[in-house]
Write a protein that holds these residues in place. Structure first.
Motif, short mmCIF file in Angstrom:
data_model
loop_
_atom_site.label_atom_id
_atom_site.label_comp_id
_atom_site.label_asym_id
_atom_site.label_seq_id
_atom_site.Cartn_x
_atom_site.Cartn_y
_atom_site.Cartn_z
N TYR A 1 -3.10 4.75 -1.93
CA TYR A 1 -1.96 3.85 -1.84
C TYR A 1 -1.86 2.99 -3.09
O TYR A 1 -2.82 2.87 -3.87
CB TYR A 1 -2.07 2.94 -0.61
CG TYR A 1 -3.18 1.94 -0.74
CD1 TYR A 1 -2.95 0.68 -1.29
CD2 TYR A 1 -4.48 2.26 -0.37
CE1 TYR A 1 -3.98 -0.22 -1.47
CE2 TYR A 1 -5.51 1.36 -0.53
CZ TYR A 1 -5.25 0.12 -1.08
OH TYR A 1 -6.27 -0.76 -1.26
N THR B 1 0.29 -7.19 -7.72
CA THR B 1 0.29 -5.74 -7.62
C THR B 1 -1.04 -5.26 -7.06
O THR B 1 -2.09 -5.73 -7.48
CB THR B 1 0.51 -5.10 -9.00
OG1 THR B 1 1.76 -5.54 -9.52
CG2 THR B 1 0.52 -3.58 -8.92
N THR C 1 4.91 -6.22 6.79
CA THR C 1 4.28 -5.10 6.09
C THR C 1 5.16 -3.87 6.16
O THR C 1 5.92 -3.69 7.10
CB THR C 1 2.90 -4.77 6.70
OG1 THR C 1 3.08 -4.34 8.05
CG2 THR C 1 1.96 -5.97 6.66
N TYR D 1 -4.38 -0.84 3.43
CA TYR D 1 -3.65 -1.57 2.40
C TYR D 1 -3.44 -3.03 2.80
O TYR D 1 -3.43 -3.92 1.95
CB TYR D 1 -2.32 -0.89 2.07
CG TYR D 1 -1.24 -1.02 3.12
CD1 TYR D 1 -0.21 -1.94 2.95
CD2 TYR D 1 -1.24 -0.24 4.27
CE1 TYR D 1 0.80 -2.07 3.91
CE2 TYR D 1 -0.25 -0.36 5.23
CZ TYR D 1 0.76 -1.27 5.04
OH TYR D 1 1.76 -1.41 5.98
N TYR E 1 3.84 2.33 -9.74
CA TYR E 1 4.23 1.22 -8.88
C TYR E 1 4.07 -0.08 -9.60
O TYR E 1 3.18 -0.41 -10.25
CB TYR E 1 3.39 1.23 -7.59
CG TYR E 1 4.08 0.53 -6.47
CD1 TYR E 1 3.98 -0.85 -6.33
CD2 TYR E 1 4.85 1.21 -5.54
CE1 TYR E 1 4.62 -1.52 -5.28
CE2 TYR E 1 5.48 0.56 -4.49
CZ TYR E 1 5.37 -0.80 -4.38
OH TYR E 1 6.00 -1.46 -3.36
N MET F 1 4.83 0.44 4.89
CA MET F 1 4.16 1.55 4.21
C MET F 1 5.12 2.73 4.13
O MET F 1 5.61 3.20 5.16
CB MET F 1 2.89 1.97 4.96
CG MET F 1 2.26 3.25 4.46
SD MET F 1 1.68 3.20 2.76
CE MET F 1 0.09 2.43 2.97
N ASN G 1 4.12 -4.50 0.67
CA ASN G 1 4.82 -3.21 0.61
C ASN G 1 3.94 -2.22 -0.14
O ASN G 1 3.40 -2.55 -1.20
CB ASN G 1 6.15 -3.36 -0.12
CG ASN G 1 7.10 -4.25 0.64
OD1 ASN G 1 7.52 -3.91 1.73
ND2 ASN G 1 7.40 -5.42 0.08
N ALA G 2 3.81 -1.01 0.41
CA ALA G 2 2.95 -0.02 -0.22
C ALA G 2 3.55 1.37 -0.09
O ALA G 2 4.40 1.62 0.76
CB ALA G 2 1.56 -0.05 0.41
N LYS G 3 3.05 2.25 -0.96
CA LYS G 3 3.40 3.66 -0.90
C LYS G 3 2.11 4.44 -0.75
O LYS G 3 1.07 4.05 -1.29
CB LYS G 3 4.12 4.10 -2.18
CG LYS G 3 5.49 3.48 -2.33
CD LYS G 3 6.21 4.03 -3.54
CE LYS G 3 7.61 3.44 -3.61
NZ LYS G 3 8.41 4.10 -4.64
N GLU G 4 2.18 5.54 0.01
CA GLU G 4 0.98 6.34 0.27
C GLU G 4 1.19 7.78 -0.19
O GLU G 4 2.26 8.36 0.01
CB GLU G 4 0.67 6.33 1.76
CG GLU G 4 -0.58 7.11 2.11
CD GLU G 4 -0.79 7.18 3.61
OE1 GLU G 4 -1.85 6.74 4.06
OE2 GLU G 4 0.11 7.67 4.33
N GLY H 1 0.68 -0.75 -4.16
CA GLY H 1 1.71 -1.59 -3.57
C GLY H 1 1.86 -2.94 -4.22
O GLY H 1 1.35 -3.19 -5.31
N SER H 2 2.56 -3.80 -3.50
CA SER H 2 2.81 -5.14 -4.00
C SER H 2 2.67 -6.15 -2.86
O SER H 2 2.85 -5.82 -1.69
CB SER H 2 4.21 -5.24 -4.60
OG SER H 2 5.19 -5.05 -3.60
#
Length: 96
Positions: A23, A40, A82, A51, A96, A84, A9-12, A25-26
């Motif tokens: 990005y 992490t 996955t 990612y 994060y 994003m 899981n990621a954030k952009e 994430g975890s």
């Protein structure tokens, strides 16, 4: 440790001024199971599916898996999920 699932899981965040994507994430191995383990992925430069490549590299470097490509996971019976989340704020990635 036998790996059944890998969740990434990621954030952009897109830096409009410089035109770059970042990005954070975890990675969770065996989500919801007794032997669940999490990692992490720190704030880093990358766009698109990078990612996922970075997560695979981290898992290889830590000795949890020994494959280079996500397509090889299927042959081992490992489920890859996955996600994003795009258009996040920089502060969301840093925390994060």
């Amino acid at each position: 440790m036998k790996i059944n699932t890998i969740d990434i899981n990621a954030k952009e965040w897109f830096d409009r001024i410089n035109g770059n994507s970042y990005y954070a994430g975890s990675i969770v191995l065996n989500f919801g199971q007794d032997n669940q383990v999490g990692f992490t992925m720190p704030f880093d430069y990358g766009y698109g599916d990078y990612y996922i490549q970075k997560a695979m590299q981290m898992l290889n470097d830590s000795g949890h898996i020994s494959v280079k490509y996500t397509s090889e996971l299927r042959d081992l019976g490992i489920i890859l999920r996955t996600n994003m989340q795009r258009n996040c704020k920089k502060s969301e990635l840093m925390n994060y």
